[in-house]
Design a protein around this motif. Structure first.
Motif, mmCIF file in Angstrom:
data_model
loop_
_atom_site.group_PDB
_atom_site.id
_atom_site.type_symbol
_atom_site.label_atom_id
_atom_site.label_comp_id
_atom_site.label_asym_id
_atom_site.label_seq_id
_atom_site.Cartn_x
_atom_site.Cartn_y
_atom_site.Cartn_z
ATOM 1 N N ALA A 169 133.589 47.000 23.747
ATOM 2 C CA ALA A 169 134.913 47.531 24.078
ATOM 3 C C ALA A 169 134.957 49.032 24.282
ATOM 4 C CB ALA A 169 135.890 47.145 22.967
ATOM 5 N N GLY A 198 130.336 46.313 15.537
ATOM 6 C CA GLY A 198 129.579 45.082 15.402
ATOM 7 C C GLY A 198 128.847 44.769 16.685
ATOM 8 N N ASP A 199 128.054 43.721 16.602
ATOM 9 C CA ASP A 199 127.240 43.309 17.742
ATOM 10 C C ASP A 199 128.015 42.284 18.561
ATOM 11 O OD1 ASP A 199 125.385 42.403 19.534
ATOM 12 O OD2 ASP A 199 123.744 42.312 18.086
ATOM 13 N N VAL A 228 135.123 44.646 19.876
ATOM 14 C CA VAL A 228 133.803 44.743 19.238
ATOM 15 C C VAL A 228 132.946 45.771 19.976
ATOM 16 C CG1 VAL A 228 131.781 43.442 18.478
ATOM 17 C CG2 VAL A 228 133.987 42.275 18.655
ATOM 18 N N HIS A 241 131.144 57.737 28.251
ATOM 19 C CA HIS A 241 132.607 57.656 28.330
ATOM 20 C C HIS A 241 133.245 58.929 28.894
ATOM 21 C CE1 HIS A 241 132.376 53.836 26.251
ATOM 22 N NE2 HIS A 241 133.680 53.712 26.365
ATOM 23 N N PHE A 266 122.463 42.467 25.852
ATOM 24 C CA PHE A 266 122.910 43.660 26.572
ATOM 25 C C PHE A 266 121.717 44.605 26.626
ATOM 26 C CE2 PHE A 266 124.715 47.780 27.163
ATOM 27 C CZ PHE A 266 125.986 47.650 27.698
HETATM 28 C C1 LIG Z 1 129.596 50.243 30.118
HETATM 29 S S1 LIG Z 1 130.250 50.563 28.525
HETATM 30 C C2 LIG Z 1 131.830 49.751 28.678
HETATM 31 C C3 LIG Z 1 132.822 50.184 27.643
HETATM 32 C C4 LIG Z 1 134.235 49.657 27.880
HETATM 33 N N1 LIG Z 1 134.276 48.207 27.902
HETATM 34 C C5 LIG Z 1 134.765 50.206 29.184
HETATM 35 O O1 LIG Z 1 134.862 49.438 30.150
HETATM 36 O O2 LIG Z 1 135.081 51.389 29.199
HETATM 37 C C6 LIG Z 1 129.328 49.420 27.542
HETATM 38 C C7 LIG Z 1 129.623 49.505 26.040
HETATM 39 O O3 LIG Z 1 128.917 48.457 25.388
HETATM 40 C C8 LIG Z 1 128.514 48.927 24.111
HETATM 41 N N2 LIG Z 1 127.458 48.025 23.628
HETATM 42 C C9 LIG Z 1 126.177 47.920 24.067
HETATM 43 N N3 LIG Z 1 125.532 46.932 23.420
HETATM 44 C C10 LIG Z 1 126.428 46.406 22.543
HETATM 45 C C11 LIG Z 1 126.379 45.351 21.586
HETATM 46 N N4 LIG Z 1 125.276 44.620 21.413
HETATM 47 N N5 LIG Z 1 127.488 45.103 20.862
HETATM 48 C C12 LIG Z 1 128.620 45.832 21.012
HETATM 49 N N6 LIG Z 1 128.735 46.836 21.915
HETATM 50 C C13 LIG Z 1 127.660 47.116 22.666
HETATM 51 C C14 LIG Z 1 128.094 50.351 24.380
HETATM 52 O O4 LIG Z 1 128.063 51.111 23.205
HETATM 53 C C15 LIG Z 1 129.186 50.788 25.385
HETATM 54 O O5 LIG Z 1 130.263 51.382 24.719
#
Ligand SMILES: C[S@@+](CC[C@H](N)C(=O)[O-])C[C@H]1O[C@@H](n2cnc3c(N)ncnc32)[C@H](O)[C@@H]1O
Length: 224
Positions: free
Chosen positions: A48, A100-101, A72, A9, A210
């Motif tokens: 998010a 959460g997932d 989430v 980030h 993911f």
């Molecule tokens: C590429 S970043 C995008 C963050 C945000 N949506 C943005 O556009 O700035 C991907 C995010 O997905 C989260 N992530 C990965 N696997 C996940 C899961 N199974 N459940 C929730 N979040 C997850 C990561 O921690 C990361 O913050």
């Protein structure tokens, strides 16, 4: 080795691509709020991060107090930062960022179907096209008829990955409302409207995985 998404980030401070992507996503969120009918506006955001896309819009949008949102995210530090930002905006109780997932339907119970569904920074982290198809196939459970789905997809090695995403949306009763590349030219942002009927139950309880990296086989790439 999984990525450190909290570190990732920090790139928002230096990377044009991410800054421009954020700007377009916020423009699409704002446009979706502008035309939302009077009353509550339900939003969900998967993976998010710290919620900066939505929260940045809500900071000034006149419909902010009408929003009910569930974001989430897995990373506890990002959840803590976003939760603090929600409190600063006076939106606690209306907007929640849960740890959460996001791949599990259970994480969205009570918050769907929604008027705005945000999948930003997700599609490029799926292993292959089959997973993307499964995710989009389940979106009718998330979306009210007329809802907007916002998404991003980066291109890799000159491959036009976003073209395939657009085709799959089209095959699943979504109409394209907006589509734009960042000025850097390699990141697409889309906004699709759901024209079908909302599903009362999901098709899959886990509707995507993911992995953080696509399979090597060059999937998701539209034929030239
Ligand atoms: C590429 S970043 C995008 C963050 C945000 N949506 C943005 O556009 O700035 C991907 C995010 O997905 C989260 N992530 C990965 N696997 C996940 C899961 N199974 N459940 C929730 N979040 C997850 C990561 O921690 C990361 O913050």
């Amino acid at each position: 080795m999984p990525k450190d998404w909290f570190e990732w980030h920090k790139l928002y401070q230096s990377e044009n691509l991410l800054q421009q992507r954020l700007q377009i996503v916020q423009k699409y969120i704002s446009a979706s709020l502008d035309i939302a009918p009077a009353g509550k506006i339900q939003i969900v955001s998967a993976c998010a991060g710290d919620g900066r896309d939505l929260l940045g819009v809500l900071a000034t949008h006149p419909r902010a107090q009408d929003v009910r949102a569930r974001l989430v995210e897995l990373d506890p530090q990002l959840v803590a930062r976003g939760t603090k930002a929600i409190a600063q905006l006076g939106l606690t109780g209306k907007v929640e960022l849960i740890q959460g997932d996001a791949t599990l339907i259970d994480s969205y119970k009570g918050a769907v179907p929604a008027d705005i569904v945000i999948f930003c920074g997700v599609f490029g982290n799926l292993p292959n096209e089959e997973v993307l198809q499964g995710l989009i196939r389940n979106l009718p459970y998330f979306a009210k008829t007329g809802a907007f789905v916002l998404w991003t997809r980066g291109d890799r090695d000159g491959a036009n990955c976003s073209e395939r995403v657009r085709q799959i949306f089209k095959e699943n009763h979504f109409s394209e409302v907006d589509f734009q590349f960042t000025e850097t030219g390699n990141m697409a942002v889309g906004r699709h409207r759901f024209d079908g009927q909302t599903l009362s139950a999901p098709i899959d309880e886990q509707f995507f995985v993911f992995t953080g990296t696509p399979d090597k086989a060059g999937l998701f790439v539209s034929a030239p």
